[in-house]
Design a protein around this motif. Structure first.
Motif, short mmCIF file in Angstrom:
data_model
loop_
_atom_site.label_atom_id
_atom_site.label_comp_id
_atom_site.label_asym_id
_atom_site.label_seq_id
_atom_site.Cartn_x
_atom_site.Cartn_y
_atom_site.Cartn_z
N VAL A 59 0.84 -1.20 0.00
CA VAL A 59 0.00 0.00 0.00
C VAL A 59 0.88 1.24 0.00
N ILE A 60 0.52 2.17 -0.86
CA ILE A 60 1.11 3.51 -0.84
C ILE A 60 -0.04 4.47 -0.58
N ALA A 61 0.09 5.25 0.49
CA ALA A 61 -1.00 6.14 0.90
C ALA A 61 -0.46 7.51 1.27
N GLU A 62 -1.35 8.48 1.28
CA GLU A 62 -0.99 9.83 1.71
C GLU A 62 -2.15 10.41 2.50
N LYS A 63 -1.90 11.50 3.22
CA LYS A 63 -2.98 12.14 3.95
C LYS A 63 -4.04 12.64 3.01
N ASN A 64 -5.28 12.46 3.41
CA ASN A 64 -6.40 12.93 2.59
C ASN A 64 -6.71 14.38 2.98
N GLU A 65 -6.26 15.31 2.18
CA GLU A 65 -6.39 16.73 2.51
C GLU A 65 -7.83 17.24 2.38
N GLN A 66 -8.68 16.44 1.75
CA GLN A 66 -10.06 16.88 1.52
C GLN A 66 -10.95 16.65 2.73
N GLN A 67 -10.43 15.98 3.73
CA GLN A 67 -11.25 15.73 4.92
C GLN A 67 -10.76 16.55 6.10
#
Length: 303
Positions: free
Chosen positions: A295-303
């Protein structure tokens, strides 16, 4: 705060342990007669001073794979300067990132004393001999990696929650862990190499890991179930376990290297099965049934 797995169903029962699946979060977790985790099992996980686990040839392969990990981090985060590797092994990936790829801050955590000392004294790395939950950092990281760590901890959700406060706004989280939905686990059942009840306590499927990360505001950029390092080996060893009725004999032999006639059969089977399993895992590259979850993930800036 964390799922307490109150609604569960048993999916496997052995003499000294059982596996249950939480009906709410989907986590598969191991329950032992003795619930306390003995951290001494990691004391001699790596050899003293050299930090080795395998013979010379296998060690070269391990080091090559650690370089490939460093290269992967650099490709995904080429402008990154700060990384923390949770459960950093002997520290080779961090070493390569500092030496070749411009990472100025390369921190690791390692509870195995031998690997900790090797990383710190031989490679000169900043390593902490504590569990992540017992540490605090005054820096946000561009990249956080957990290579085959979440399966070792009994409360992975607490780790994921902690990571949300450690990662920079545009930072990347990279996780790799065994896939409980893998084809060889379904085939070999409790003889699956990655079952490893001595060291592993929790297991994920692609869906359950995705759900956990999204719960803590991570946006999935990419998810797959193939590993050049682990997939074919895990499949081959698991099938050999099934055929011979043994548990990881060839893998254990790679670490001990005590020659005996029995190993000839296992080595022959491995030679035959490895290329077949490699092809099988390539075919399953985009499925949910490969050996590992990447898994490659990043912070969800839309929330």
């Amino acid at each position: 705060m964390f799922c307490k797995h109150e609604k569960r169903k048993n999916i496997l029962k052995k003499d000294n342990f059982s596996l249950s699946e939480c009906l709410l979060c989907g986590l598969i977790f191991l329950e032992k007669e003795n619930e306390n985790i003995d951290l001494n099992i990691y004391k001699n996980y790596y050899k003293k001073e050299t930090g080795k686990r395998f013979g010379a040839v296998a060690e070269l392969a391990v080091k090559a794979f650690r370089f490939l990990r460093a290269l992967k981090v650099f490709i995904l985060k080429p402008k990154g300067k700060k990384i923390i590797d949770i459960g950093s092994g002997r520290g080779w990936m961090l070493y390569f990132l500092k030496k070749y790829f411009g990472y100025k801050t390369a921190i690791g955590t390692q509870i195995s004393e031998n690997a900790y000392e090797f990383s710190k004294e031989k490679l000169g790395l900043e390593i902490y001999n504590k569990d992540l939950l017992d540490l605090e950092f005054n820096v946000k990281f561009d990249a956080i990696t957990l290579w085959h760590i979440l399966e070792h901890v009994p409360e992975p959700e607490s780790y994921v929650e902690k990571l949300t406060g450690m990662i920079d706004d545009d930072g990347l989280l990279m996780i790799e862990t065994p896939n409980f939905n893998s084809w060889s686990r379904i085939l070999a059942k409790n003889r699956w190499l990655a079952m490893d009840p001595k060291h592993h306590t929790t297991f994920f499927t692609p869906d359950s890991l995705k759900s956990l990360l999204e719960k803590y505001n991570f946006k999935i950029k990419k998810i797959g179930t193939f590993s050049l390092e682990y997939s074919a080996f895990t499949s081959a060893q698991s099938i050999i376990n099934l055929i011979t009725g043994t548990d990881n004999y060839f893998f254990e032999w790679l670490q001990k290297k005590d020659f005996n006639l029995k190993i000839i059969l296992h080595a022959l089977l491995f030679t035959i099965l490895f290329p077949v399993c490699f092809l099988a895992n390539l075919v399953l590259y985009f499925s949910k049934n490969g050996e590992v979850i990447n898994v490659i993930a990043e912070k969800n800036e839309q929330q």
